[in-house]
Write a protein that holds these residues in place. Structure first.
Motif, PDB file in Angstrom:
ATOM      1  N   ASN A  38      50.099  44.647  83.845  1.00  0.00           N
ATOM      2  CA  ASN A  38      50.861  45.217  83.077  1.00  0.00           C
ATOM      3  C   ASN A  38      52.169  45.614  83.588  1.00  0.00           C
ATOM      4  OD1 ASN A  38      52.130  45.744  80.470  1.00  0.00           O
ATOM      5  ND2 ASN A  38      51.119  47.498  80.013  1.00  0.00           N
ATOM      6  N   LEU A  39      52.806  44.661  84.027  1.00  0.00           N
ATOM      7  CA  LEU A  39      54.501  44.414  84.576  1.00  0.00           C
ATOM      8  C   LEU A  39      55.413  45.657  83.434  1.00  0.00           C
ATOM      9  CD1 LEU A  39      56.284  44.169  87.167  1.00  0.00           C
ATOM     10  CD2 LEU A  39      57.286  42.534  86.684  1.00  0.00           C
ATOM     11  N   SER A  40      56.156  46.538  84.554  1.00  0.00           N
ATOM     12  CA  SER A  40      57.172  47.628  84.264  1.00  0.00           C
ATOM     13  C   SER A  40      57.783  48.018  85.532  1.00  0.00           C
ATOM     14  CB  SER A  40      56.374  48.990  83.559  1.00  0.00           C
ATOM     15  OG  SER A  40      57.912  49.686  83.615  1.00  0.00           O
ATOM     16  N   LEU A  41      59.190  48.036  85.459  1.00  0.00           N
ATOM     17  CA  LEU A  41      59.916  47.911  86.539  1.00  0.00           C
ATOM     18  C   LEU A  41      60.731  49.017  86.073  1.00  0.00           C
ATOM     19  CD1 LEU A  41      61.802  44.313  87.256  1.00  0.00           C
ATOM     20  CD2 LEU A  41      59.498  45.626  88.456  1.00  0.00           C
ATOM     21  N   VAL A  42      61.410  49.964  87.013  1.00  0.00           N
ATOM     22  CA  VAL A  42      62.047  51.050  86.598  1.00  0.00           C
ATOM     23  C   VAL A  42      63.572  51.194  87.621  1.00  0.00           C
ATOM     24  CG1 VAL A  42      59.998  52.186  85.467  1.00  0.00           C
ATOM     25  CG2 VAL A  42      60.286  52.628  88.218  1.00  0.00           C
ATOM     26  N   ARG A  56      56.006  36.074  78.428  1.00  0.00           N
ATOM     27  CA  ARG A  56      56.093  35.705  79.646  1.00  0.00           C
ATOM     28  C   ARG A  56      56.864  34.674  80.411  1.00  0.00           C
ATOM     29  NH1 ARG A  56      52.662  39.215  82.446  1.00  0.00           N
ATOM     30  NH2 ARG A  56      50.887  38.284  83.033  1.00  0.00           N
ATOM     31  N   GLU A  57      57.381  33.573  80.072  1.00  0.00           N
ATOM     32  CA  GLU A  57      58.483  33.083  79.673  1.00  0.00           C
ATOM     33  C   GLU A  57      59.739  33.733  80.401  1.00  0.00           C
ATOM     34  OE1 GLU A  57      56.605  31.679  77.809  1.00  0.00           O
ATOM     35  OE2 GLU A  57      54.929  30.241  79.770  1.00  0.00           O
ATOM     36  N   ALA A  58      60.217  34.481  78.721  1.00  0.00           N
ATOM     37  CA  ALA A  58      61.446  35.060  78.843  1.00  0.00           C
ATOM     38  C   ALA A  58      61.690  36.149  80.138  1.00  0.00           C
ATOM     39  CB  ALA A  58      61.861  36.018  77.880  1.00  0.00           C
ATOM     40  N   GLN A  59      60.085  37.092  80.150  1.00  0.00           N
ATOM     41  CA  GLN A  59      59.904  38.022  80.762  1.00  0.00           C
ATOM     42  C   GLN A  59      60.582  37.325  83.095  1.00  0.00           C
ATOM     43  OE1 GLN A  59      55.852  38.872  81.159  1.00  0.00           O
ATOM     44  NE2 GLN A  59      56.180  40.852  82.825  1.00  0.00           N
ATOM     45  N   ILE A  60      59.838  36.332  83.145  1.00  0.00           N
ATOM     46  CA  ILE A  60      60.089  35.728  84.198  1.00  0.00           C
ATOM     47  C   ILE A  60      61.415  35.159  84.538  1.00  0.00           C
ATOM     48  CG2 ILE A  60      59.680  34.361  86.154  1.00  0.00           C
ATOM     49  CD1 ILE A  60      57.159  36.007  85.721  1.00  0.00           C
ATOM     50  N   SER A  61      61.776  34.722  83.823  1.00  0.00           N
ATOM     51  CA  SER A  61      63.830  34.612  83.274  1.00  0.00           C
ATOM     52  C   SER A  61      64.562  35.869  82.947  1.00  0.00           C
ATOM     53  CB  SER A  61      63.910  33.390  82.437  1.00  0.00           C
ATOM     54  OG  SER A  61      65.604  33.716  81.843  1.00  0.00           O
ATOM     55  N   ASP A  62      64.129  37.097  82.976  1.00  0.00           N
ATOM     56  CA  ASP A  62      64.852  38.254  82.419  1.00  0.00           C
ATOM     57  C   ASP A  62      65.155  38.140  84.180  1.00  0.00           C
ATOM     58  OD1 ASP A  62      65.179  37.525  80.282  1.00  0.00           O
ATOM     59  OD2 ASP A  62      64.037  39.646  79.679  1.00  0.00           O
ATOM     60  N   ILE A  63      63.647  38.357  85.072  1.00  0.00           N
ATOM     61  CA  ILE A  63      63.450  39.107  86.109  1.00  0.00           C
ATOM     62  C   ILE A  63      64.247  38.225  87.225  1.00  0.00           C
ATOM     63  CG2 ILE A  63      61.716  39.581  88.019  1.00  0.00           C
ATOM     64  CD1 ILE A  63      59.855  39.545  86.505  1.00  0.00           C
ATOM     65  N   LEU A  64      63.809  36.739  87.393  1.00  0.00           N
ATOM     66  CA  LEU A  64      65.161  35.399  88.281  1.00  0.00           C
ATOM     67  C   LEU A  64      66.222  36.189  87.875  1.00  0.00           C
ATOM     68  CD1 LEU A  64      62.901  32.702  87.963  1.00  0.00           C
ATOM     69  CD2 LEU A  64      63.324  33.866  90.146  1.00  0.00           C
ATOM     70  N   ALA A  65      66.740  36.561  87.070  1.00  0.00           N
ATOM     71  CA  ALA A  65      68.101  36.729  86.503  1.00  0.00           C
ATOM     72  C   ALA A  65      68.464  38.426  87.636  1.00  0.00           C
ATOM     73  CB  ALA A  65      68.719  37.219  85.405  1.00  0.00           C
ATOM     74  N   GLN A  66      67.663  38.415  87.650  1.00  0.00           N
ATOM     75  CA  GLN A  66      67.637  40.548  88.036  1.00  0.00           C
ATOM     76  C   GLN A  66      67.866  39.832  89.358  1.00  0.00           C
ATOM     77  OE1 GLN A  66      65.171  43.194  86.380  1.00  0.00           O
ATOM     78  NE2 GLN A  66      66.320  44.846  87.940  1.00  0.00           N
ATOM     79  N   LEU A  67      66.804  39.389  89.795  1.00  0.00           N
ATOM     80  CA  LEU A  67      67.107  39.213  91.328  1.00  0.00           C
ATOM     81  C   LEU A  67      68.530  38.170  91.689  1.00  0.00           C
ATOM     82  CD1 LEU A  67      63.289  37.908  91.842  1.00  0.00           C
ATOM     83  CD2 LEU A  67      64.355  40.372  91.938  1.00  0.00           C
ATOM     84  N   ARG A  68      68.960  37.120  91.249  1.00  0.00           N
ATOM     85  CA  ARG A  68      69.783  36.501  91.226  1.00  0.00           C
ATOM     86  C   ARG A  68      71.119  37.459  91.899  1.00  0.00           C
ATOM     87  NH1 ARG A  68      67.824  32.178  88.548  1.00  0.00           N
ATOM     88  NH2 ARG A  68      66.723  30.652  89.897  1.00  0.00           N
ATOM     89  N   GLU A  69      70.950  38.956  90.079  1.00  0.00           N
ATOM     90  CA  GLU A  69      71.844  39.741  90.404  1.00  0.00           C
ATOM     91  C   GLU A  69      72.498  40.799  91.501  1.00  0.00           C
ATOM     92  OE1 GLU A  69      72.561  40.943  86.540  1.00  0.00           O
ATOM     93  OE2 GLU A  69      72.638  38.839  85.681  1.00  0.00           O
ATOM     94  N   LYS A  70      71.390  41.159  92.457  1.00  0.00           N
ATOM     95  CA  LYS A  70      71.048  41.640  93.274  1.00  0.00           C
ATOM     96  C   LYS A  70      70.312  43.032  92.649  1.00  0.00           C
ATOM     97  CE  LYS A  70      73.822  39.146  96.846  1.00  0.00           C
ATOM     98  NZ  LYS A  70      74.487  38.761  97.218  1.00  0.00           N
ATOM     99  N   LYS A  71      69.680  43.098  91.727  1.00  0.00           N
ATOM    100  CA  LYS A  71      69.820  44.320  90.987  1.00  0.00           C
ATOM    101  C   LYS A  71      68.608  44.888  91.709  1.00  0.00           C
ATOM    102  CE  LYS A  71      71.965  44.334  86.682  1.00  0.00           C
ATOM    103  NZ  LYS A  71      71.856  43.558  85.109  1.00  0.00           N
ATOM    104  N   PHE A  72      68.584  46.135  91.938  1.00  0.00           N
ATOM    105  CA  PHE A  72      68.167  47.259  92.906  1.00  0.00           C
ATOM    106  C   PHE A  72      66.672  47.649  91.425  1.00  0.00           C
ATOM    107  CE2 PHE A  72      65.654  50.832  94.449  1.00  0.00           C
ATOM    108  CZ  PHE A  72      65.978  50.198  95.561  1.00  0.00           C
ATOM    109  N   SER A  73      64.910  47.088  91.772  1.00  0.00           N
ATOM    110  CA  SER A  73      64.915  47.884  91.003  1.00  0.00           C
ATOM    111  C   SER A  73      63.028  48.351  91.535  1.00  0.00           C
ATOM    112  CB  SER A  73      63.946  47.044  89.359  1.00  0.00           C
ATOM    113  OG  SER A  73      65.316  46.587  89.033  1.00  0.00           O
TER     114      SER A  73
END
Length: 157
Positions: A74-78, A14-31
């Motif tokens: 069960n989170l999944s981003l596309v 879970r911690e790695a998952q959240i870290s990945d999502i926060l990194a994606q948000l900081r990079e302004k990625k669109f999912s």
């Protein structure tokens, strides 16, 4: 839509998952939160939280101020493949915001707390809802965490 580079299902914990999502948000990625699953994100912003449900956009310019993330279900981003998919994801995000606004328009804090808990139990299930912190619900509808706890305790007791 294709699974994004960060398919949170594959994150080791879970911690790695959240870290990945926060990194994606900081990079302004669109999912887009996978519309084919019961899943979503609670995004903590400086003074409130927003729920991003199935089919809604997450990231890009609208989530640059996120300070904390909680995954729901069960989170999944596309990743959207067309402009039409992107536009639709923005429209769905707006619908989730409007739904939350309808709840917060109620001036009675206990009722706002009860409605948000009921909605999450309907969208997901009682077990998933019970795992989410009082603080998250409180920030979603503008009440104190103690108010959420009081409603939960009244429901249990």
């Amino acid at each position: 839509m294709q699974d994004s580079q960060i398919n949170v299902m594959q994150a080791p914990n879970r911690e790695a998952q959240i870290s990945d999502i926060l990194a994606q948000l900081r990079e302004k990625k669109f999912s887009i939160v996978n519309p084919r699953r019961k899943n979503g994100l609670i995004l903590y912003k400086p003074y409130h939280a927003e729920f991003v449900g199935p089919g809604a956009v997450v990231g890009s310019e609208i989530d640059t101020d996120v300070v904390k993330v909680i995954s729901v279900g069960n989170l999944s981003l596309v990743t959207p493949q067309t402009t039409k998919e992107k536009i639709n994801a923005y429209l769905i995000r707006r619908q989730w915001v409007r739904l939350t606004k309808q709840i917060t328009d109620n001036p009675i804090a206990l009722q706002r707390a009860q409605v948000i808990l009921n909605q999450f139990e309907n969208w997901f299930d009682p077990q998933t809802t019970a795992q989410l912190p009082d603080e998250a619900f409180a920030l979603l509808v503008g009440v104190l965490p103690q108010t959420i706890r009081k409603v939960r305790n009244a429901y249990i007791g």
